[in-house]
Enzyme design. Structure first.
Site, PDB file in Angstrom:
ATOM      1  CB  CYS A  37      28.985  47.851  35.912  1.00 48.00           C
ATOM      2  SG  CYS A  37      28.609  46.224  36.413  1.00 48.00           S
TER       3      CYS A  37
ATOM      4  CB  CYS B  89      31.693  45.455  36.987  1.00 48.25           C
ATOM      5  SG  CYS B  89      30.555  45.085  35.668  1.00 48.25           S
ATOM      6  CG  ASP B  90      34.161  48.852  37.489  1.00 45.73           C
ATOM      7  OD1 ASP B  90      34.722  47.598  37.345  1.00 45.73           O
ATOM      8  OD2 ASP B  90      33.681  49.369  36.618  1.00 45.73           O
TER       9      ASP B  90
END
Length: 312
Positions: free
Chosen positions: A136, A139-140
């Site tokens: 992701c 997300c990261d």
């Protein structure tokens, strides 16, 4: 199955399931949740969550799921660490069968079984998960600002994630197995125009390099058989997700890829009294916060449904 049907059963946990449980419990629906084999879902394999509101210093994924679980239990949710392996969702009373042989009847069902990321299947990919390997970018990606990264995939999601990373990273290496992208024309154009995205065509990932964190990737050109290495700090896998919806096949309407279909602006499925939340129905956003939002919606929809039926 002699006892009266439960008001609501939640199948699956994670942000969607736990949020549905919090709302359902506070509405006196006495929810019973079956967590499945991975209580807490994908967040359990996510180390740092920094984009969920209310955690100014970030939070570990497992800790966040523990917080949500405690909140759901505080209001009376009964949590069972079991897998549901069969359902009968037609009719006013739904039947749920667990792997251990338990049979349960319920007036309404909230599905929050989530989706699992597809992986390449490399040993190094699992070993370095959360230490440079991620499924992701939204997300990261933040953790790789100013660093070179690689992303594998050739569809719309891979292109979106590559573009997202290109705003944070000096260079994004996009590893594409074929000699063309599968993405829509507009996404292809945007990626090809972005100067700091380098597309490696006909490219397979042989190994992700690094002992305790990602230091590079070894790739092979599947036309010339040439093997080379690229130094990167992050490796993103964007080859799709698999919704965990197999047990609903033949009963609930779903897309070809398995994502459950719900009515617009609601969580209602094609069967009365069955609601869906989280990544089991969402292949667009796939964030903890959006999953939690639809968990809230599913519980409110279930409460209204049970009210209209005269059950509560």
């Amino acid at each position: 199955m002699g006892q009266d049907p439960l008001k609501t059963v939640i199948i699956g946990s994670g942000p969607a399931g736990y949020t549905a449980a919090i709302y359902a419990a506070r509405a006196n629906l006495n929810p019973v949740m079956y967590t499945g084999k991975e209580p807490g879902g994908q967040l359990m394999i996510t180390t740092d969550v920094e984009n969920f509101p209310g955690y100014p210093d970030g939070v570990m994924g497992p800790q966040m799921m523990e917080d949500l679980k405690k909140q759901a239990e505080r209001f009376g949710t009964e949590i069972k660490y079991e897998l549901v392996d069969r359902v009968e969702l037609d009719g006013d009373v739904k039947k749920i069968y667990t792997e251990s042989g338990e049979e349960v009847a319920a007036h309404s069902v909230i599905i929050s079984t989530g989706a699992s990321a597809r992986w390449l299947g490399l040993e190094s990919e699992q070993r370095l998960a959360n230490n440079g390997v991620s499924a992701c970018a939204v997300c990261d990606g933040f953790f790789y600002r100013g660093k070179e990264v690689a992303i594998v995939g050739g569809g719309d999601s891979a292109c979106e994630e590559a573009l997202y990373l290109s705003n944070l990273c000096p260079k994004v290496h996009m590893l594409v197995r074929r000699d063309e992208l599968r993405a829509s024309s507009i996404m292809q154009e945007r990626v090809k125009k972005q100067e700091n995205i380098q597309i490696h065509w006909n490219t397979e990932t042989e190994e992700i390099l690094g002992e305790s964190e990602v230091t590079g990737v070894r790739i092979r050109n599947n036309e010339t058989d040439t093997v080379s290495e690229i130094a990167v700090a992050g490796f993103f896998v964007a080859i799709g997700h698999i919704p965990n919806t197999k047990i609903f096949k033949g009963q609930l309407d779903m897309e070809e890829s398995g994502y459950l279909i719900h009515h617009p602006n609601s969580t209602h499925t094609n069967l009365e009294g069955v609601f869906v939340s989280g990544d089991a129905a969402d292949h667009v956003y796939r964030q903890a916060i959006t999953a939690a939002g639809t968990g809230c919606m599913a519980a409110l929809d279930a409460e209204r449904y049970l009210g209209e039926k005269g059950i509560i």
